[in-house]
Write an enzyme that holds these catalytic residues in place. Structure first.
Site, PDB file in Angstrom:
ATOM      1  N   HIS A   1       7.923 -14.321  -2.776  1.00 10.12           N
ATOM      2  CA  HIS A   1       7.129 -13.632  -1.772  1.00 10.12           C
ATOM      3  C   HIS A   1       7.997 -13.601  -0.530  1.00 10.12           C
ATOM      4  O   HIS A   1       8.082 -14.585   0.202  1.00 10.12           O
ATOM      5  CB  HIS A   1       5.821 -14.375  -1.487  1.00 10.12           C
ATOM      6  CG  HIS A   1       4.683 -13.868  -2.290  1.00 10.12           C
ATOM      7  ND1 HIS A   1       3.375 -14.209  -2.045  1.00 10.12           N
ATOM      8  CD2 HIS A   1       4.652 -12.993  -3.330  1.00 10.12           C
ATOM      9  CE1 HIS A   1       2.595 -13.578  -2.907  1.00 10.12           C
ATOM     10  NE2 HIS A   1       3.343 -12.845  -3.698  1.00 10.12           N
TER      11      HIS A   1
ATOM     12  N   ASP B   1       3.497 -19.702   9.205  1.00 10.79           N
ATOM     13  CA  ASP B   1       3.439 -18.728   8.111  1.00 10.79           C
ATOM     14  C   ASP B   1       2.815 -17.437   8.637  1.00 10.79           C
ATOM     15  O   ASP B   1       1.730 -17.037   8.229  1.00 10.79           O
ATOM     16  CB  ASP B   1       2.601 -19.340   6.972  1.00 10.79           C
ATOM     17  CG  ASP B   1       2.453 -18.406   5.787  1.00 10.79           C
ATOM     18  OD1 ASP B   1       3.433 -17.750   5.437  1.00 10.79           O
ATOM     19  OD2 ASP B   1       1.342 -18.340   5.224  1.00 10.79           O
TER      20      ASP B   1
ATOM     21  N   GLU C   1       1.642 -20.167  -6.692  1.00  5.22           N
ATOM     22  CA  GLU C   1       2.279 -20.160  -5.363  1.00  5.22           C
ATOM     23  C   GLU C   1       1.845 -21.344  -4.512  1.00  5.22           C
ATOM     24  O   GLU C   1       0.664 -21.543  -4.234  1.00  5.22           O
ATOM     25  CB  GLU C   1       1.908 -18.849  -4.649  1.00  5.22           C
ATOM     26  CG  GLU C   1       2.478 -18.745  -3.239  1.00  5.22           C
ATOM     27  CD  GLU C   1       2.118 -17.423  -2.567  1.00  5.22           C
ATOM     28  OE1 GLU C   1       1.345 -16.621  -3.152  1.00  5.22           O
ATOM     29  OE2 GLU C   1       2.603 -17.195  -1.441  1.00  5.22           O
TER      30      GLU C   1
ATOM     31  N   HIS D   1       6.405 -20.505   3.369  1.00  5.25           N
ATOM     32  CA  HIS D   1       5.575 -21.640   2.962  1.00  5.25           C
ATOM     33  C   HIS D   1       6.300 -22.972   2.918  1.00  5.25           C
ATOM     34  O   HIS D   1       5.932 -23.864   2.163  1.00  5.25           O
ATOM     35  CB  HIS D   1       4.942 -21.359   1.602  1.00  5.25           C
ATOM     36  CG  HIS D   1       3.881 -20.303   1.660  1.00  5.25           C
ATOM     37  ND1 HIS D   1       3.019 -20.039   0.629  1.00  5.25           N
ATOM     38  CD2 HIS D   1       3.532 -19.467   2.646  1.00  5.25           C
ATOM     39  CE1 HIS D   1       2.206 -19.067   0.959  1.00  5.25           C
ATOM     40  NE2 HIS D   1       2.500 -18.689   2.178  1.00  5.25           N
TER      41      HIS D   1
ATOM     42  N   ASP E   1       3.705 -14.265   8.543  1.00  2.64           N
ATOM     43  CA  ASP E   1       3.791 -13.020   7.784  1.00  2.64           C
ATOM     44  C   ASP E   1       4.230 -11.832   8.626  1.00  2.64           C
ATOM     45  O   ASP E   1       3.677 -10.744   8.515  1.00  2.64           O
ATOM     46  CB  ASP E   1       2.472 -12.742   7.054  1.00  2.64           C
ATOM     47  CG  ASP E   1       2.193 -13.769   5.975  1.00  2.64           C
ATOM     48  OD1 ASP E   1       2.895 -13.750   4.968  1.00  2.64           O
ATOM     49  OD2 ASP E   1       1.283 -14.606   6.153  1.00  2.64           O
TER      50      ASP E   1
ATOM     51  N   ASP F   1       7.267 -18.525  -1.610  1.00  4.68           N
ATOM     52  CA  ASP F   1       7.015 -17.661  -0.451  1.00  4.68           C
ATOM     53  C   ASP F   1       7.875 -18.188   0.686  1.00  4.68           C
ATOM     54  O   ASP F   1       7.822 -19.383   1.019  1.00  4.68           O
ATOM     55  CB  ASP F   1       5.516 -17.712  -0.103  1.00  4.68           C
ATOM     56  CG  ASP F   1       5.135 -16.792   1.050  1.00  4.68           C
ATOM     57  OD1 ASP F   1       5.799 -16.860   2.101  1.00  4.68           O
ATOM     58  OD2 ASP F   1       4.161 -16.037   0.911  1.00  4.68           O
TER      59      ASP F   1
ATOM     60  N   ASP G   1       5.562 -10.079   0.888  1.00  5.54           N
ATOM     61  CA  ASP G   1       4.274 -10.576   1.371  1.00  5.54           C
ATOM     62  C   ASP G   1       4.305 -10.714   2.888  1.00  5.54           C
ATOM     63  O   ASP G   1       4.659 -11.758   3.413  1.00  5.54           O
ATOM     64  CB  ASP G   1       3.953 -11.922   0.704  1.00  5.54           C
ATOM     65  CG  ASP G   1       2.597 -12.467   1.142  1.00  5.54           C
ATOM     66  OD1 ASP G   1       1.818 -11.698   1.741  1.00  5.54           O
ATOM     67  OD2 ASP G   1       2.312 -13.654   0.890  1.00  5.54           O
TER      68      ASP G   1
ATOM     69  N   LYS H   1       2.139 -23.901  -0.950  1.00  7.75           N
ATOM     70  CA  LYS H   1       2.150 -23.692   0.494  1.00  7.75           C
ATOM     71  C   LYS H   1       2.214 -25.038   1.186  1.00  7.75           C
ATOM     72  O   LYS H   1       1.710 -26.041   0.683  1.00  7.75           O
ATOM     73  CB  LYS H   1       0.867 -22.945   0.889  1.00  7.75           C
ATOM     74  CG  LYS H   1       0.867 -22.471   2.303  1.00  7.75           C
ATOM     75  CD  LYS H   1      -0.187 -21.398   2.512  1.00  7.75           C
ATOM     76  CE  LYS H   1      -0.214 -20.963   3.952  1.00  7.75           C
ATOM     77  NZ  LYS H   1      -1.025 -19.784   4.150  1.00  7.75           N
TER      78      LYS H   1
ATOM     79  N   TRP I   1      -2.609 -17.832  -5.830  1.00  7.56           N
ATOM     80  CA  TRP I   1      -2.487 -18.625  -4.598  1.00  7.56           C
ATOM     81  C   TRP I   1      -3.905 -19.012  -4.164  1.00  7.56           C
ATOM     82  O   TRP I   1      -4.813 -18.181  -4.190  1.00  7.56           O
ATOM     83  CB  TRP I   1      -1.794 -17.853  -3.467  1.00  7.56           C
ATOM     84  CG  TRP I   1      -1.882 -18.643  -2.192  1.00  7.56           C
ATOM     85  CD1 TRP I   1      -1.157 -19.752  -1.878  1.00  7.56           C
ATOM     86  CD2 TRP I   1      -2.812 -18.445  -1.104  1.00  7.56           C
ATOM     87  NE1 TRP I   1      -1.570 -20.247  -0.655  1.00  7.56           N
ATOM     88  CE2 TRP I   1      -2.568 -19.465  -0.161  1.00  7.56           C
ATOM     89  CE3 TRP I   1      -3.817 -17.505  -0.842  1.00  7.56           C
ATOM     90  CZ2 TRP I   1      -3.298 -19.582   1.030  1.00  7.56           C
ATOM     91  CZ3 TRP I   1      -4.534 -17.608   0.341  1.00  7.56           C
ATOM     92  CH2 TRP I   1      -4.274 -18.644   1.266  1.00  7.56           C
TER      93      TRP I   1
HETATM   94  C1  RNT Z   1      -0.909 -16.945   1.608  1.00  3.38           C
HETATM   95  C2  RNT Z   1      -0.044 -16.526   0.492  1.00  3.38           C
HETATM   96  C3  RNT Z   1      -0.543 -15.379  -0.336  1.00  3.38           C
HETATM   97  C4  RNT Z   1      -1.144 -14.252   0.483  1.00  3.38           C
HETATM   98  C5  RNT Z   1      -1.388 -12.987  -0.303  1.00  3.38           C
HETATM   99  C6  RNT Z   1      -2.240 -12.022   0.436  1.00  3.38           C
HETATM  100  O1  RNT Z   1      -0.340 -17.860   2.438  1.00  3.38           O
HETATM  101  O2  RNT Z   1       1.230 -16.243   0.968  1.00  3.38           O
HETATM  102  O3  RNT Z   1       0.455 -14.948  -1.166  1.00  3.38           O
HETATM  103  O4  RNT Z   1      -0.357 -13.951   1.585  1.00  3.38           O
HETATM  104  O5  RNT Z   1      -1.880 -13.290  -1.524  1.00  3.38           O
HETATM  105 ZN    ZN Z   2       2.615 -15.371  -0.423  1.00  2.41          ZN
END
Ligand code: RNT
Ligand code: ZN
Length: 421
Positions: free
Chosen positions: A288, A296, A228, A264, A298, A261, A328, A230, A187
């Protein structure tokens, strides 16, 4: 009646209820046992790593909060992971980032080697878990202006290409040592805050950089590559080089894994609805699993509809060998072990819920256009005693049932976490 016999009795009742609709709860538990979740190490220290204890997290991602007790070195992080794993039923995996290396002196990211991760391999052998990996293309001076593999400066691009090459070598070493393939996920934060004029050139540079990174071949029984995408990041609101279309096409062209993810995408777009398309054209997908709250963000994964739908898409189609489930999220505002435990257990609960359905019967309803029965069954399943099966599953795996783990984690907080300087 003591607690154990209560759990057993509740399970017995649940088993019969599920039997009535054609679901074998014993088979469900056996199937769940074979599904590993790749638990991310970075919930333990807010994506800090051990490279530079004072460096902050950058790259458009953020861990907010300052709950006490964060792990500050490899010993503390491993202790926390070991503890956390005792609350998770089943055998799982650990996902590492390159910044979690062990070395007595500073190692530039383009010089990291398997030896810097030997400690993790030894730990993984002891714990009998597989390892996954991620190059770290953020929190670094060469990523400060928002570009890495797509940077216009060939020197900076070179640095990050080399870093990714190093991580693939380390990933293959994990795979070989542990006898289970390592998924190495790339990523990058690359993108513009404001509207770009040239969207094409950075994407072309990213493609060429990735081509170089992937030009070294590894056996898929040791290493699997993933990329990955986004939608936007903080500071890359207007344009992200590695967009969904970019990586979807790239993954297909290169026959590698596509990482989806859950944080994302556009807020109304769901990852659950992407799996059935992605897996028609790709060998596999890395998930993820996260929880976006307005962005995003998390947040810790909770047991919500979309999580269950993701689990249903995997299991109804028998995709558990092609979907690599990774987590994640990183929340620094609550006890970090609790965050890990809640999120991971929720992932497993969603899988268990999804397994406890008469899939064939429901497909039959659908195929015979009995949409009434389909709707009725889907709704009745929601009030079936799936939690009794979950409790019994925890009991069988010697992990605390219900919120019993919380008392323990609070003790650990008092005895260990709060004593950290
Ligand atoms: C960031 C991505 C990525 C990170 C990790 C820490 O937007 O989601 O995967 O969160 O690699
Ligand atoms: Zn991620």
């Amino acid at each position: 009646m003591n607690k154990i016999s209560q759990i057993e009795k509740a399970y017995e009742i649940a088993r019969k209820r599920y039997e009535e609709i054609g679901v074998d709860t014993e088979a469900v538990m056996q199937r769940l046992e074979r599904i590993p979740v790749s638990i991310h190490c970075w919930q333990g220290d807010d994506v800090g790593g051990f490279e530079n204890p004072d460096a902050g997290l950058s790259g458009g991602i953020q861990a907010t909060g300052n709950y006490p007790g964060k792990a500050k070195n490899v010993g503390e992080l491993r202790a926390d992971i070991n503890k956390m794993l005792t609350y998770i039923p089943g055998k799982h995996r650990l996902s590492l980032h390159a910044i979690y290396l062990e070395s007595s002196k500073k190692v530039p990211r383009n010089e990291i080697r398997p030896e810097h991760f030997k400690g993790w391999v030894d730990w993984a052998k002891e714990q009998k878990v597989g390892l996954d990996f991620n190059p770290t293309l953020f929190s670094h001076p060469f990523a400060d202006d928002g570009f890495t593999l797509s940077h216009k400066d060939p020197g900076i691009r070179r640095f990050w290409i080399e870093h990714c090459l190093c991580t693939r070598e380390i990933g293959a070493y994990f795979g070989k040592e542990l006898g289970t393939p390592c998924v190495n996920n790339i990523w990058i934060p690359d993108g513009y805050k404001d509207i770009p004029v040239d969207r094409f050139a950075p994407r072309k540079r990213l493609m060429e950089s990735l081509d170089e990174v992937l030009s070294v071949r590894y056996d898929k029984k040791y290493l699997m590559d993933a990329v990955e995408s986004k939608l936007f990041g903080i500071g890359s609101e207007s344009y992200v080089v590695g967009s969904h279309e970019f990586y979807m096409l790239y993954a297909m062209k290169k026959n590698i894994l596509l990482t989806l993810d859950t944080g994302h995408f556009h807020p109304t777009e769901t990852v659950s609805n992407k799996l059935s398309s992605a897996l028609l054209f790709l060998d596999g997908v890395l998930l993820h699993v996260s929880r976006p709250v307005r962005w995003d963000s998390d947040h810790v994964v909770i047991l919500e509809n979309e999580l269950v739908e993701i689990a249903q898409e995997i299991l109804r189609n028998g995709f558990e060998n092609r979907v690599y489930i990774g987590l994640d999220f990183f929340d620094a505002s609550v006890n970090r072990l609790a965050a890990w435990i809640i999120g991971t257990r929720n992932m497993l609960k969603a899988l268990m819920y999804a397994l406890l359905e008469p899939t064939d019967r429901m497909k039959e309803y659908e195929n015979t256009q009995d949409y009434t029965a389909r709707l009725a069954m889907l709704e009745e399943l929601k009030s079936m005693p799936w939690n009794a099966v979950w409790d019994y599953y925890c009991l069988k795996h010697n992990v605390p049932v219900g919120y019993d783990w919380l008392y323990d984690v609070k003790e650990y907080e008092k005895d260990v976490l709060l004593k950290r300087s």
